[in-house]
Design a protein around this motif. Structure first.
Motif, PDB file in Angstrom:
ATOM      1  N   ASP A 198     -11.368  52.854   5.054  1.00 19.78           N
ATOM      2  CA  ASP A 198     -11.507  53.282   6.447  1.00 19.78           C
ATOM      3  C   ASP A 198     -12.457  54.472   6.515  1.00 19.78           C
ATOM      4  O   ASP A 198     -12.168  55.545   5.980  1.00 19.78           O
ATOM      5  CB  ASP A 198     -10.135  53.654   7.015  1.00 19.78           C
ATOM      6  CG  ASP A 198     -10.189  53.980   8.501  1.00 19.78           C
ATOM      7  OD1 ASP A 198     -11.256  53.815   9.112  1.00 19.78           O
ATOM      8  OD2 ASP A 198      -9.149  54.399   9.055  1.00 19.78           O
ATOM      9  N   CYS A 219     -18.728  49.871  13.239  1.00 17.67           N
ATOM     10  CA  CYS A 219     -17.880  50.125  12.076  1.00 17.67           C
ATOM     11  C   CYS A 219     -16.662  49.197  12.083  1.00 17.67           C
ATOM     12  O   CYS A 219     -16.292  48.639  11.050  1.00 17.67           O
ATOM     13  CB  CYS A 219     -17.451  51.594  12.094  1.00 17.67           C
ATOM     14  SG  CYS A 219     -16.490  52.094  10.669  1.00 17.67           S
ATOM     15  N   ARG A 223     -15.971  46.331   9.278  1.00 14.04           N
ATOM     16  CA  ARG A 223     -14.770  46.390   8.444  1.00 14.04           C
ATOM     17  C   ARG A 223     -14.006  45.059   8.496  1.00 14.04           C
ATOM     18  O   ARG A 223     -13.550  44.542   7.474  1.00 14.04           O
ATOM     19  CB  ARG A 223     -13.884  47.539   8.912  1.00 14.04           C
ATOM     20  CG  ARG A 223     -12.680  47.771   8.014  1.00 14.04           C
ATOM     21  CD  ARG A 223     -11.819  48.899   8.547  1.00 14.04           C
ATOM     22  NE  ARG A 223     -10.638  49.085   7.710  1.00 14.04           N
ATOM     23  CZ  ARG A 223      -9.601  49.840   8.053  1.00 14.04           C
ATOM     24  NH1 ARG A 223      -9.602  50.465   9.203  1.00 14.04           N
ATOM     25  NH2 ARG A 223      -8.572  49.962   7.251  1.00 14.04           N
ATOM     26  N   SER A 226     -15.981  42.263   6.636  1.00 12.91           N
ATOM     27  CA  SER A 226     -15.948  42.434   5.172  1.00 12.91           C
ATOM     28  C   SER A 226     -14.608  41.968   4.613  1.00 12.91           C
ATOM     29  O   SER A 226     -14.546  41.418   3.519  1.00 12.91           O
ATOM     30  CB  SER A 226     -16.225  43.888   4.796  1.00 12.91           C
ATOM     31  OG  SER A 226     -15.171  44.748   5.184  1.00 12.91           O
ATOM     32  N   GLU A 227     -13.532  42.176   5.383  1.00 11.20           N
ATOM     33  CA  GLU A 227     -12.215  41.700   4.974  1.00 11.20           C
ATOM     34  C   GLU A 227     -12.155  40.165   4.978  1.00 11.20           C
ATOM     35  O   GLU A 227     -11.321  39.567   4.299  1.00 11.20           O
ATOM     36  CB  GLU A 227     -11.140  42.260   5.911  1.00 11.20           C
ATOM     37  CG  GLU A 227     -10.799  43.716   5.668  1.00 11.20           C
ATOM     38  CD  GLU A 227     -10.050  43.917   4.359  1.00 11.20           C
ATOM     39  OE1 GLU A 227      -9.123  43.156   4.069  1.00 11.20           O
ATOM     40  OE2 GLU A 227     -10.437  44.829   3.605  1.00 11.20           O
ATOM     41  N   PHE A 258     -20.995  47.289   3.928  1.00 12.12           N
ATOM     42  CA  PHE A 258     -19.565  47.020   3.860  1.00 12.12           C
ATOM     43  C   PHE A 258     -19.391  45.831   2.925  1.00 12.12           C
ATOM     44  O   PHE A 258     -19.781  44.705   3.254  1.00 12.12           O
ATOM     45  CB  PHE A 258     -19.004  46.696   5.246  1.00 12.12           C
ATOM     46  CG  PHE A 258     -18.844  47.902   6.140  1.00 12.12           C
ATOM     47  CD1 PHE A 258     -17.593  48.431   6.393  1.00 12.12           C
ATOM     48  CD2 PHE A 258     -19.952  48.508   6.716  1.00 12.12           C
ATOM     49  CE1 PHE A 258     -17.440  49.541   7.207  1.00 12.12           C
ATOM     50  CE2 PHE A 258     -19.818  49.615   7.536  1.00 12.12           C
ATOM     51  CZ  PHE A 258     -18.555  50.135   7.791  1.00 12.12           C
TER      52      PHE A 258
END
Length: 362
Positions: A198, A219, A223, A226-227, A258
């Protein structure tokens, strides 16, 4: 890191501040440089989908309304004018390389049903198979305010997930995410963000001039993607040859990456991951179920773990999972409708409320 000799499917998102001048007119110099780079990526054998902002800004610079308009009417008017100007410029620039472009105007509700989602995906897949470069934007003339994308960053994330992209490149007006205010000389560029890390506390809440979003949105999208197994790069859009350099020499090109999780999610889980705003109801689960769902084990949500529901839904609808305290755990595609869920509440055995294959945990 991406390599030049590996064929990639790349989604490129470019913001309004890269594409328009301060007076609202198209920045043809930047657009031409962008097209040159996408043509170079195509020459390497990569597939490219362009998610392009700029329509509203282009329209704003072309016309002075005859009377004062509210925000929605302004957006509809300017986008209807600007989208034509924007796509005509792209068409002219890409045709110099012999490439055909196709316009894709979409709305948030097009992602709400699995049928609409797959239909849209099939259309863009056909375009790519025939060498067409899709240019995607939100259909601002028809979108309802409450159902609009946060901005084209959100749209680009949905497109990257839907099209099983290898990487998303978000071109902004800064080089990436810094550990402080980008305007502070002491701030340093964060080059790499690990899956699950984070960095939101580093984001300065400043929006660019023409766009709706900011670095916080970028952002968040980066995030989440990318997960799901997609590499996401944030880089400065007006930096010379930035797209090609990210592929051929990323080590010497300023950006924030990321990193993707090693095992990508299935396409249907990716769809579910981005469907929270379309959820028809809420299922509350007990602490044991919450712990099991958040573990590394592949578990479905069974009726015994459900403590209550809110709303009404049919089998196949998206529903939200929350803890007893109301914290969102994830989203899933319902195997039972709301009445069947209530009837099975707290019972052992029977069909799962949500099967693991159709479950996404935040």
């Amino acid at each position: 890191m991406a390599q030049e000799n590996k064929t990639l499917r790349i989604v490129v998102k470019v913001g309004s501040n890269v594409l328009t001048r301060s007076d609202g007119k198209p920045n043809v110099t930047n657009m031409s440089a962008l097209v040159d780079q996408i043509a170079a990526l195509r020459a390497f054998g990569h597939e490219v989908i362009l998610v392009s902002s700029g329509a509203v800004a282009c329209g704003r610079g072309a016309l002075q309304p005859s009377r004062q308009l509210d925000a929605v009417a302004q957006r509809q008017l300017f986008s209807s004018i600007g989208q034509i100007r924007l796509i005509n410029i792209y068409n002219t620039l890409f045709s110099e390389y012999g490439y055909v472009v196709g316009q894709v105007l979409t709305q948030k509700e097009n992602f709400s049903s699995r049928t609409s989602y797959l239909n849209q995906r099939a259309c863009m897949q056909t375009m790519l198979e025939n060498g067409v470069i899709p240019i995607v934007n939100e259909n601002d003339t028809a979108s309802l305010t409450e159902l609009m994308f946060t901005d084209n960053d959100e749209l680009s994330g949905l497109i990257a997930a839907m099209m099983d992209a290898d990487m998303l490149v978000i071109l902004s007006n800064v080089d990436g995410i810094y550990d402080g205010n980008p305007s502070d000389p002491e701030s340093k560029l964060i080059r790499c963000v690990s899956p699950g890390e984070d960095v939101s506390t580093n984001v300065v809440a400043v929006k660019s001039g023409f766009g709706r979003g900011g670095m916080g949105t970028k952002c968040g999208i980066a995030r989440k993607l990318s997960e799901e197994g997609v590499s996401v790069y944030i880089a400065r859009g007006d930096r010379q040859n930035v797209l090609v350099d990210l592929i051929t020499k990323p080590e010497s090109t300023p950006h924030t990456l990321f990193e993707p999780r090693p095992e990508p999610l299935s396409n249907i889980k990716r769809w579910i991951a981005h469907s929270g705003s379309f959820a028809k109801g809420i299922v509350r689960v007990n602490d044991n179920a919450a712990s099991a769902l958040r573990s590394d084990r592949a578990v479905s949500l069974l009726p015994i773990g459900v403590t209550g529901i809110e709303g009404e839904w049919e089998e196949g609808d998206i529903i939200t999972l929350t803890s007893a305290e109301g914290e969102i755990i994830g989203f899933g595609r319902a195997s039972l409708n709301s009445d069947e869920t209530v009837a099975a509440l707290g019972q052992r055995g029977g069909r799962p409320v949500i099967h693991y294959d159709y479950l996404f945990i935040e």
